[in-house]
Motif scaffolding. Structure first.
Motif, short mmCIF file in Angstrom:
data_model
loop_
_atom_site.label_atom_id
_atom_site.label_comp_id
_atom_site.label_asym_id
_atom_site.label_seq_id
_atom_site.Cartn_x
_atom_site.Cartn_y
_atom_site.Cartn_z
N GLY A 30 115.04 40.46 33.17
CA GLY A 30 116.45 40.71 33.39
C GLY A 30 117.34 39.84 32.52
N GLN A 31 116.84 38.70 32.11
CA GLN A 31 117.51 37.82 31.16
C GLN A 31 116.57 37.54 30.00
OE1 GLN A 31 118.47 34.50 33.86
NE2 GLN A 31 120.62 34.81 33.35
N ALA A 32 117.15 37.38 28.82
CA ALA A 32 116.32 37.10 27.64
C ALA A 32 115.96 35.62 27.53
CB ALA A 32 117.05 37.56 26.38
N GLN A 33 116.86 34.73 27.92
CA GLN A 33 116.67 33.32 27.63
C GLN A 33 115.40 32.73 28.21
OE1 GLN A 33 118.76 31.75 25.36
NE2 GLN A 33 116.97 30.38 25.35
N PRO A 34 115.03 33.03 29.46
CA PRO A 34 113.76 32.48 29.94
C PRO A 34 112.56 32.89 29.10
CG PRO A 34 115.08 33.29 31.78
CD PRO A 34 115.76 33.76 30.53
N VAL A 35 112.59 34.11 28.58
CA VAL A 35 111.50 34.57 27.71
C VAL A 35 111.55 33.83 26.38
CG1 VAL A 35 110.52 36.56 26.49
CG2 VAL A 35 111.42 36.82 28.84
N LEU A 36 112.73 33.68 25.81
CA LEU A 36 112.86 32.96 24.54
C LEU A 36 112.38 31.52 24.70
CD1 LEU A 36 116.35 34.30 23.40
CD2 LEU A 36 114.10 35.02 22.57
N ASP A 37 112.70 30.92 25.82
CA ASP A 37 112.23 29.54 26.06
C ASP A 37 110.71 29.49 26.17
OD1 ASP A 37 114.88 28.74 26.11
OD2 ASP A 37 115.00 28.66 28.31
N ALA A 38 110.12 30.49 26.81
CA ALA A 38 108.66 30.53 26.94
C ALA A 38 108.00 30.73 25.58
CB ALA A 38 108.26 31.64 27.90
#
Length: 254
Positions: A30-38
């Motif tokens: 639902g959000q991109a940032q947590p994936v980008l951080d991972a």
């Protein structure tokens, strides 16, 4: 395989299932940032799986596609998911190097909701929660009950990877319905301890959900008795048990 919960918004979870070589499936970003951080920590995007059209499960995909334009996205047949993706439905397979999932149609929360089952993991979005189930925004009680029963029939060792951290609230309701259930009491205490340490309460084990989750126990005598007490009569069938149970939960305040 390594499973990781990526918190998003107030209580959402994005799921990351990582193969030994680092390739990772991301579920319901639902959000991109947590994936980008991972990804910055070493995960390598292999594909995205979407269970349903709600924005808190799909809203990050467009930004992730800007970073990885060729990243495969698998989503249910629903015009409200306005993304270029591979549409999947009942019985489809998502087969990628190192990953193999079966798609289950589980309408109820939404009309086109799907779940992905493979590698002893069930990514079930907002259909089944730990100790609860999703609201019926578009489906009928009969549809939702059938979907939950399909999921409950999967192997007991299945890890239930749902879309939200709702366990404590669900536990309070479940204890109200089924107060003498010892397995439920243990699960509630376990979840309270986990949340006190800021740990996710999911995934949960499907065997535990069968023992504790009232929405998977609509034929169990204590649950039927609780619904009969509310109705003032014996329920007509299991669908009525489920429908009244869901109504009760919708208005429940701990």
């Amino acid at each position: 395989m390594r499973l990781t919960t990526l918190p998003a918004f107030q209580d959402n979870y994005i799921w990351a299932l990582q193969a030994p070589d680092g390739r990772t499936l991301f579920v319901d970003p639902g959000q991109a940032q947590p994936v980008l951080d991972a990804v910055a920590q070493g995960m390598q995007p292999a594909a995205i799986l979407l269970t349903h059209h709600h924005d808190d499960h799909t809203g990050g995909v467009a930004e992730l596609r800007r970073h990885w334009p060729q990243l495969p996205v698998f989503a249910p047949e629903d015009e409200r998911i306005g993304l270029e993706c591979e549409r999947v439905g009942e019985g489809a397979r998502v087969s990628l190097p190192g990953f193999d999932f079966t798609v289950l149609a589980v309408p109820g929360h939404t009309r086109s909701h799907v779940a992905f089952h493979g590698h002893d993991h069930l990514f079930c979005g907002d259909t089944l929660f730990s100790l609860g189930c999703g609201r019926m925004f578009e489906g009928t009680p009969a549809q939702m009950l059938a979907s939950l029963q399909r999921l409950a029939a999967l192997p007991a060792r299945t890890q239930v990877c749902c879309g939200h951290e709702y366990t404590l609230g669900n536990a309070a309701f479940a204890r109200h319905v089924d107060p003498t259930n010892a397995a439920l009491q243990r699960r509630q205490k376990e979840a309270q301890d986990m949340r006190s340490r800021s740990l996710p309460t999911v995934p949960s084990l499907l065997a535990d959900e069968r023992a504790c989750n009232p929405f998977l126990r609509t034929s169990a005598a204590p649950v039927v008795a609780a619904i009969a007490a509310r109705l003032g009569r014996a329920p007509e069938d299991e669908v009525e048990v489920f429908a009244e149970l869901r109504r009760w939960k919708d208005g429940f305040r701990a």
